[in-house]
Design a protein around this motif. Structure first.
Motif, PDB file in Angstrom:
ATOM      1  N   LYS A  21      50.234  38.200 -52.974  1.00 23.04           N
ATOM      2  CA  LYS A  21      49.176  37.208 -52.783  1.00 23.04           C
ATOM      3  C   LYS A  21      47.799  37.849 -52.935  1.00 23.04           C
ATOM      4  O   LYS A  21      46.920  37.307 -53.584  1.00 23.04           O
ATOM      5  CB  LYS A  21      49.330  36.567 -51.400  1.00 23.04           C
ATOM      6  CG  LYS A  21      48.422  35.404 -51.166  1.00 23.04           C
ATOM      7  CD  LYS A  21      48.724  34.751 -49.831  1.00 23.04           C
ATOM      8  CE  LYS A  21      47.794  33.605 -49.550  1.00 23.04           C
ATOM      9  NZ  LYS A  21      48.057  32.982 -48.262  1.00 23.04           N
ATOM     10  N   ILE A  22      47.623  39.046 -52.368  1.00 29.90           N
ATOM     11  CA  ILE A  22      46.344  39.748 -52.461  1.00 29.90           C
ATOM     12  C   ILE A  22      46.062  40.171 -53.909  1.00 29.90           C
ATOM     13  O   ILE A  22      44.940  40.022 -54.401  1.00 29.90           O
ATOM     14  CB  ILE A  22      46.337  40.977 -51.524  1.00 29.90           C
ATOM     15  CG1 ILE A  22      46.317  40.515 -50.066  1.00 29.90           C
ATOM     16  CG2 ILE A  22      45.156  41.889 -51.816  1.00 29.90           C
ATOM     17  CD1 ILE A  22      46.590  41.622 -49.066  1.00 29.90           C
ATOM     18  N   ILE A  23      47.075  40.688 -54.597  1.00 27.31           N
ATOM     19  CA  ILE A  23      46.910  41.160 -55.976  1.00 27.31           C
ATOM     20  C   ILE A  23      46.406  40.044 -56.888  1.00 27.31           C
ATOM     21  O   ILE A  23      45.525  40.253 -57.720  1.00 27.31           O
ATOM     22  CB  ILE A  23      48.237  41.732 -56.521  1.00 27.31           C
ATOM     23  CG1 ILE A  23      48.553  43.047 -55.820  1.00 27.31           C
ATOM     24  CG2 ILE A  23      48.188  41.924 -58.036  1.00 27.31           C
ATOM     25  CD1 ILE A  23      49.959  43.564 -56.072  1.00 27.31           C
ATOM     26  N   PHE A  24      46.950  38.831 -56.729  1.00 27.01           N
ATOM     27  CA  PHE A  24      46.584  37.712 -57.603  1.00 27.01           C
ATOM     28  C   PHE A  24      45.514  36.800 -57.013  1.00 27.01           C
ATOM     29  O   PHE A  24      45.272  35.708 -57.525  1.00 27.01           O
ATOM     30  CB  PHE A  24      47.832  36.896 -57.963  1.00 27.01           C
ATOM     31  CG  PHE A  24      48.788  37.644 -58.844  1.00 27.01           C
ATOM     32  CD1 PHE A  24      48.436  37.984 -60.144  1.00 27.01           C
ATOM     33  CD2 PHE A  24      50.021  38.026 -58.383  1.00 27.01           C
ATOM     34  CE1 PHE A  24      49.316  38.682 -60.958  1.00 27.01           C
ATOM     35  CE2 PHE A  24      50.909  38.730 -59.182  1.00 27.01           C
ATOM     36  CZ  PHE A  24      50.547  39.058 -60.477  1.00 27.01           C
ATOM     37  N   GLY A  25      44.876  37.232 -55.933  1.00 29.08           N
ATOM     38  CA  GLY A  25      43.782  36.444 -55.366  1.00 29.08           C
ATOM     39  C   GLY A  25      44.240  35.143 -54.731  1.00 29.08           C
ATOM     40  O   GLY A  25      43.469  34.195 -54.635  1.00 29.08           O
ATOM     41  N   GLY A  26      45.506  35.077 -54.312  1.00 30.74           N
ATOM     42  CA  GLY A  26      46.014  33.900 -53.627  1.00 30.74           C
ATOM     43  C   GLY A  26      46.461  32.764 -54.521  1.00 30.74           C
ATOM     44  O   GLY A  26      46.838  31.702 -54.045  1.00 30.74           O
ATOM     45  N   LYS A  27      46.410  32.978 -55.846  1.00 31.66           N
ATOM     46  CA  LYS A  27      46.807  31.913 -56.775  1.00 31.66           C
ATOM     47  C   LYS A  27      47.793  32.433 -57.806  1.00 31.66           C
ATOM     48  O   LYS A  27      47.724  33.580 -58.229  1.00 31.66           O
ATOM     49  CB  LYS A  27      45.581  31.349 -57.486  1.00 31.66           C
ATOM     50  CG  LYS A  27      44.627  30.669 -56.534  1.00 31.66           C
ATOM     51  CD  LYS A  27      43.576  29.903 -57.268  1.00 31.66           C
ATOM     52  CE  LYS A  27      42.654  29.290 -56.245  1.00 31.66           C
ATOM     53  NZ  LYS A  27      42.319  27.948 -56.534  1.00 31.66           N
ATOM     54  N   CYS A  28      48.698  31.549 -58.244  1.00 33.10           N
ATOM     55  CA  CYS A  28      49.667  31.898 -59.285  1.00 33.10           C
ATOM     56  C   CYS A  28      48.916  32.188 -60.580  1.00 33.10           C
ATOM     57  O   CYS A  28      48.075  31.379 -61.005  1.00 33.10           O
ATOM     58  CB  CYS A  28      50.640  30.733 -59.497  1.00 33.10           C
ATOM     59  SG  CYS A  28      51.756  30.984 -60.903  1.00 33.10           S
ATOM     60  N   PRO A  29      49.194  33.342 -61.233  1.00 31.86           N
ATOM     61  CA  PRO A  29      48.476  33.665 -62.466  1.00 31.86           C
ATOM     62  C   PRO A  29      48.818  32.741 -63.639  1.00 31.86           C
ATOM     63  O   PRO A  29      48.049  32.638 -64.586  1.00 31.86           O
ATOM     64  CB  PRO A  29      48.897  35.107 -62.763  1.00 31.86           C
ATOM     65  CG  PRO A  29      50.184  35.295 -62.046  1.00 31.86           C
ATOM     66  CD  PRO A  29      50.139  34.390 -60.853  1.00 31.86           C
ATOM     67  N   LYS A  30      49.944  32.036 -63.573  1.00 34.93           N
ATOM     68  CA  LYS A  30      50.336  31.157 -64.679  1.00 34.93           C
ATOM     69  C   LYS A  30      49.824  29.730 -64.507  1.00 34.93           C
ATOM     70  O   LYS A  30      49.304  29.145 -65.442  1.00 34.93           O
ATOM     71  CB  LYS A  30      51.855  31.134 -64.819  1.00 34.93           C
ATOM     72  CG  LYS A  30      52.402  32.444 -65.341  1.00 34.93           C
ATOM     73  CD  LYS A  30      53.872  32.347 -65.620  1.00 34.93           C
ATOM     74  CE  LYS A  30      54.369  33.660 -66.198  1.00 34.93           C
ATOM     75  NZ  LYS A  30      55.769  33.607 -66.563  1.00 34.93           N
ATOM     76  N   CYS A  31      49.999  29.152 -63.301  1.00 33.18           N
ATOM     77  CA  CYS A  31      49.647  27.742 -63.129  1.00 33.18           C
ATOM     78  C   CYS A  31      48.445  27.502 -62.214  1.00 33.18           C
ATOM     79  O   CYS A  31      47.922  26.392 -62.158  1.00 33.18           O
ATOM     80  CB  CYS A  31      50.849  26.957 -62.599  1.00 33.18           C
ATOM     81  SG  CYS A  31      51.289  27.329 -60.882  1.00 33.18           S
ATOM     82  N   GLU A  34      48.224  27.503 -55.381  1.00 35.02           N
ATOM     83  CA  GLU A  34      47.981  28.356 -54.219  1.00 35.02           C
ATOM     84  C   GLU A  34      49.274  29.028 -53.770  1.00 35.02           C
ATOM     85  O   GLU A  34      50.292  28.365 -53.588  1.00 35.02           O
ATOM     86  CB  GLU A  34      47.405  27.516 -53.072  1.00 35.02           C
ATOM     87  CG  GLU A  34      46.930  28.315 -51.900  1.00 35.02           C
ATOM     88  CD  GLU A  34      45.652  29.084 -52.163  1.00 35.02           C
ATOM     89  OE1 GLU A  34      45.429  30.104 -51.497  1.00 35.02           O
ATOM     90  OE2 GLU A  34      44.863  28.657 -53.033  1.00 35.02           O
ATOM     91  N   LEU A  35      49.257  30.356 -53.611  1.00 33.87           N
ATOM     92  CA  LEU A  35      50.427  31.094 -53.152  1.00 33.87           C
ATOM     93  C   LEU A  35      50.474  31.098 -51.631  1.00 33.87           C
ATOM     94  O   LEU A  35      49.437  31.131 -50.975  1.00 33.87           O
ATOM     95  CB  LEU A  35      50.381  32.545 -53.652  1.00 33.87           C
ATOM     96  CG  LEU A  35      50.422  32.744 -55.157  1.00 33.87           C
ATOM     97  CD1 LEU A  35      50.238  34.214 -55.495  1.00 33.87           C
ATOM     98  CD2 LEU A  35      51.737  32.251 -55.716  1.00 33.87           C
ATOM     99  N   SER A  36      51.689  31.064 -51.099  1.00 31.29           N
ATOM    100  CA  SER A  36      51.854  31.132 -49.643  1.00 31.29           C
ATOM    101  C   SER A  36      52.978  32.108 -49.323  1.00 31.29           C
ATOM    102  O   SER A  36      53.803  32.430 -50.166  1.00 31.29           O
ATOM    103  CB  SER A  36      52.175  29.755 -49.073  1.00 31.29           C
ATOM    104  OG  SER A  36      53.400  29.278 -49.592  1.00 31.29           O
ATOM    105  N   THR A  37      52.986  32.589 -48.090  1.00 37.47           N
ATOM    106  CA  THR A  37      54.040  33.492 -47.649  1.00 37.47           C
ATOM    107  C   THR A  37      55.234  32.656 -47.228  1.00 37.47           C
ATOM    108  O   THR A  37      55.092  31.727 -46.442  1.00 37.47           O
ATOM    109  CB  THR A  37      53.548  34.339 -46.457  1.00 37.47           C
ATOM    110  OG1 THR A  37      52.356  35.013 -46.851  1.00 37.47           O
ATOM    111  CG2 THR A  37      54.583  35.366 -46.048  1.00 37.47           C
ATOM    112  N   PRO A  38      56.433  32.970 -47.755  1.00 38.61           N
ATOM    113  CA  PRO A  38      57.611  32.160 -47.415  1.00 38.61           C
ATOM    114  C   PRO A  38      58.010  32.320 -45.952  1.00 38.61           C
ATOM    115  O   PRO A  38      57.821  33.371 -45.361  1.00 38.61           O
ATOM    116  CB  PRO A  38      58.700  32.703 -48.339  1.00 38.61           C
ATOM    117  CG  PRO A  38      58.260  34.065 -48.692  1.00 38.61           C
ATOM    118  CD  PRO A  38      56.769  34.062 -48.663  1.00 38.61           C
TER     119      PRO A  38
END
Length: 56
Positions: A21-31, A34-38
């Motif tokens: 999540k930190i590496i990609f700034g909290g967002k999916c690089p493709k779509c 917003e990324l979340s922790t499962p």
């Protein structure tokens, strides 16, 4: 076997969801979603191949 892919890498194995999540700034690089922790109930483990016993 572990592979260091960049200078300064200081860990072995698979990155945690928080690190991703930190590496990609909290967002999916493709779509851009917003990324979340499962949560524990979000994780499902499936057997890909059945292991056959070895008979001698």
């Amino acid at each position: 076997m572990y592979k260091f892919e960049k200078v300064g890498q200081d860990f072995y194995g698979v990155r945690t969801p928080s690190e991703i999540k930190i590496i990609f700034g909290g967002k999916c690089p493709k779509c851009g979603h917003e990324l979340s922790t499962p949560k524990l109930e979000d994780i499902h483990i499936k057997v890909k191949n059945k292991i056959k016993p070895v008979i001698e």
